[in-house]
Design an enzyme around this catalytic site. Structure first.
Site, PDB file in Angstrom:
ATOM      1  N   SER A  39       0.872  -1.173   0.000  1.00  0.00           N
ATOM      2  CA  SER A  39       0.000   0.000   0.000  1.00  0.00           C
ATOM      3  C   SER A  39       0.916   1.232   0.000  1.00  0.00           C
ATOM      4  O   SER A  39       1.837   1.323   0.830  1.00  0.00           O
ATOM      5  CB  SER A  39      -0.892  -0.004   1.244  1.00  0.00           C
ATOM      6  N   SER A 133      18.531  -9.298  13.595  1.00  0.00           N
ATOM      7  CA  SER A 133      18.104  -9.153  14.988  1.00  0.00           C
ATOM      8  C   SER A 133      18.383  -7.750  15.514  1.00  0.00           C
ATOM      9  O   SER A 133      19.331  -7.099  15.092  1.00  0.00           O
ATOM     10  CB  SER A 133      18.833 -10.158  15.884  1.00  0.00           C
ATOM     11  N   LYS A 187      19.542 -17.622  13.154  1.00  0.00           N
ATOM     12  CA  LYS A 187      18.702 -16.568  13.753  1.00  0.00           C
ATOM     13  C   LYS A 187      17.629 -17.204  14.639  1.00  0.00           C
ATOM     14  O   LYS A 187      17.301 -16.689  15.713  1.00  0.00           O
ATOM     15  CB  LYS A 187      18.073 -15.712  12.647  1.00  0.00           C
ATOM     16  N   HIS A 190      19.262 -18.222  17.812  1.00  0.00           N
ATOM     17  CA  HIS A 190      19.503 -16.971  18.547  1.00  0.00           C
ATOM     18  C   HIS A 190      18.238 -16.583  19.314  1.00  0.00           C
ATOM     19  O   HIS A 190      18.283 -16.254  20.502  1.00  0.00           O
ATOM     20  CB  HIS A 190      19.909 -15.871  17.556  1.00  0.00           C
ATOM     21  N   ASN A 191      17.094 -16.619  18.638  1.00  0.00           N
ATOM     22  CA  ASN A 191      15.838 -16.253  19.304  1.00  0.00           C
ATOM     23  C   ASN A 191      15.487 -17.240  20.417  1.00  0.00           C
ATOM     24  O   ASN A 191      14.967 -16.843  21.460  1.00  0.00           O
ATOM     25  CB  ASN A 191      14.689 -16.196  18.294  1.00  0.00           C
TER      26      ASN A 191
END
Ligand code: NBP
Length: 485
Positions: A39, A133, A187, A190-191
């Protein structure tokens, strides 16, 4: 765009919080950035509010966006993970040419990234799944970036990504992680570590609050103090901030008016599912994910509060525990449990690397997690050194430095687990991490009995400690032993 206009070095598709901040970061480092959002309002708003920060080329269609990029074209997608990402990848792939690079900077599941890499590379395009991150602040000022995908694409993309990443000791927090889904896999873990880190901090807070009966303001001061030592980290720093906050409406500490039910978007759960498939004991991350799930089971909790027998509970005062000693014990238990969570996370990373033929380098990951990301912490320097000294380290806990640290922590850790149990306070990660640690150092585990049981009911066989081969006892016969292989 006119013929005279300079082409963009890089483009960003998806201009919600993350994408718009990332685009501003590129622009502020002197790159010309093409920007596109489904948009147009978000594109217009970005250029209106931040157009003076650098050079933006706003586009109203994917075709216009692609045409405004220099070759090889590099476009970072920052849209909602899942179907939206697939839709944008397909639109870009249709408009791009062989050699161009599509980068997914969202939180994609690494197996989706592997599938997308196969599909996109078949069209002659490069696909890079990049873990990013640091939340919105990191995206704007310097995130930690974990790009996967083909090594050739990093040659063109790497300098651009490194120019916007956080920098620690002159080293950018960005490096090529490995092929296809390696970046998103890393990643994800990591989280997962982030989940465990937040939970152990939560458990420490809970003990200081409900065992030592300290106020949130007092605990905030304790965390501030802890942030000057071994626990120096972004998460400990923001914990002190959150605990010091007073709610303007009620005058109460903000922590007391926040509902104790934690949300999750799925990366912690993915980490645990992947660990289960890989056969890696990530108990700290697992317990942290379960703790969030249980906190959210509000109907069940309401039914149980005040309605389940607690047994005989005691208090620190009744046990004659000195408050200052207890606070120091909690700090040590937090440090030890956190170490276990990192050790387990790195075990999962190593196993994922073997499973998927990625040459993952734990030392490099510790290096790029030192800045920009949510788990940034001083002790990642030590983890970096540990894996650089011995890349084949069997467990982070076996590194001489960390072994020495745990030697100083373990008595406090045991005391905290015992006391919490006597006080009836939940500490799922503190306790399970200690059990993991004791399992790891035990000469014998009860698994011998489990093998006996498995052989009894299912003839699954067992190995013997004194000779090679597989054996079965004729349990329903004369109970003699036969060798099966
Ligand atoms: P969101 O995850 O909230 O996604 C919103 C964006 O996706 C908007 O630009 C929206 O366009 C676009 N979009 C959607 Br929804 N469906 C689309 C479709 N079918 N086609 C094209 N565009 C579509 O944005 P975010 O919070 O900025 O996060 C972006 C990515 O970064 C996510 O994958 C997220 O997991 C990851 N991430 C976020 C954080 C964080 O702290 N927020 C941290 C690290 C990673 P519209 O404006 O037209 O609706």
């Amino acid at each position: 765009m006119t013929e005279q206009q300079a082409l963009a070095h890089i483009g960003v598709v998806g201009l919600a919080v993350m994408g718009s901040n990332l685009a501003r970061n590129f622009a502020s480092r002197g790159h010309t950035v093409a920007v596109y959002n489904r948009s147009y309002e978000k594109t217009a708003l970005l250029v209106e509010e931040h157009g003076n920060e650098g050079s933006f080329l706003p586009a109203k269609s994917i075709e216009e966006f692609v045409a405004s990029l220099e070759r090889p074209r590099r476009a970072i997608i920052m849209v909602q993970a899942g179907a939206a990402t697939d839709a944008v990848i397909n639109q870009l792939a249709d408009a791009m040419e062989p050699g161009d690079i599509i980068i997914d900077g969202g939180n994609a599941l690494y197996t989706d990234t592997m599938r997308r890499e196969r599909e996109i590379s078949a069209k002659g395009l490069h696909f890079v799944g990049a873990g990013i991150s640091g939340g919105e602040e990191g995206a704007l000022n310097g995130p930690s970036i974990m790009p996967g995908g083909p090594k050739e694409s990093y040659e063109s993309l790497g300098p651009l990504l490194e120019s916007i990443a956080a920098v620690v000791d002159g080293v950018p927090c960005c490096t090529h992680i490995g092929a296809d889904g390696a970046g998103h896999f890393v990643k994800m873990v990591h989280n997962g570590i982030e989940y465990a880190d937040m939970q152990v901090i939560g458990e420490a807070y809970h003990l200081l609050r409900y065992a030592a009966r300290m106020t949130p303001a007092e605990i905030s001061d304790v965390f501030k103090e802890w942030n000057t030592g071994d626990l120096d980290s972004y998460l400990v720093e923001i914990t002190a901030e959150v605990l010091a906050q007073v709610d303007a409406e009620t005058g109460q500490p903000l922590i007391d008016v926040i509902v104790d039910s934690a949300g999750q978007k799925g990366t912690g759960r993915w980490t645990v599912k992947a660990a289960l498939d890989l056969g890696i004991a990530t108990t700290g991350i697992g317990e942290a994910v379960f703790a969030r799930a249980l906190s959210g089971a509000r109907t069940q909790r309401t039914a149980a509060v005040g309605n389940l027998p607690a047994g005989t509970l005691t208090t620190l005062e009744a046990l004659g525990v000195d408050r200052a000693d207890f606070i120091e014990d909690v700090r040590r238990a937090l440090y030890a449990s956190k170490l276990v969570a990192y050790a387990q996370g790195f075990d999962e990373i190593k196993a994922g690397g073997v499973e998927n033929n990625w040459e993952l380098r734990p030392g490099d990951l510790a290096t790029i997690w030192r800045g920009g990301c949510i788990i940034r912490a001083k002790f990642l320097n030590r983890i970096k050194e540990a894996y650089e000294t011995d890349p084949e380290l069997q467990s982070l806990l076996l590194d001489p430095y960390f072994k020495g640290e745990v030697a100083n922590l373990v008595d406090s850790w045991r005391r905290v687990v015992v006391l919490s149990t006597q006080l009836g306070l939940p500490i799922p990660v503190f306790a399970s991490s200690l059990s993991y640690y004791d399992s790891l150092r035990s000469e014998r585990l009860p698994a011998a009995l489990i093998q006996g049981q498995r052989d009894f009911f299912g003839a699954h066989t067992y190995e013997r400690t004194d000779k090679p081969g597989h054996f079965h006892t004729l349990w329903s016969g004369d109970r003699t032993e036969v060798q099966t292989s």
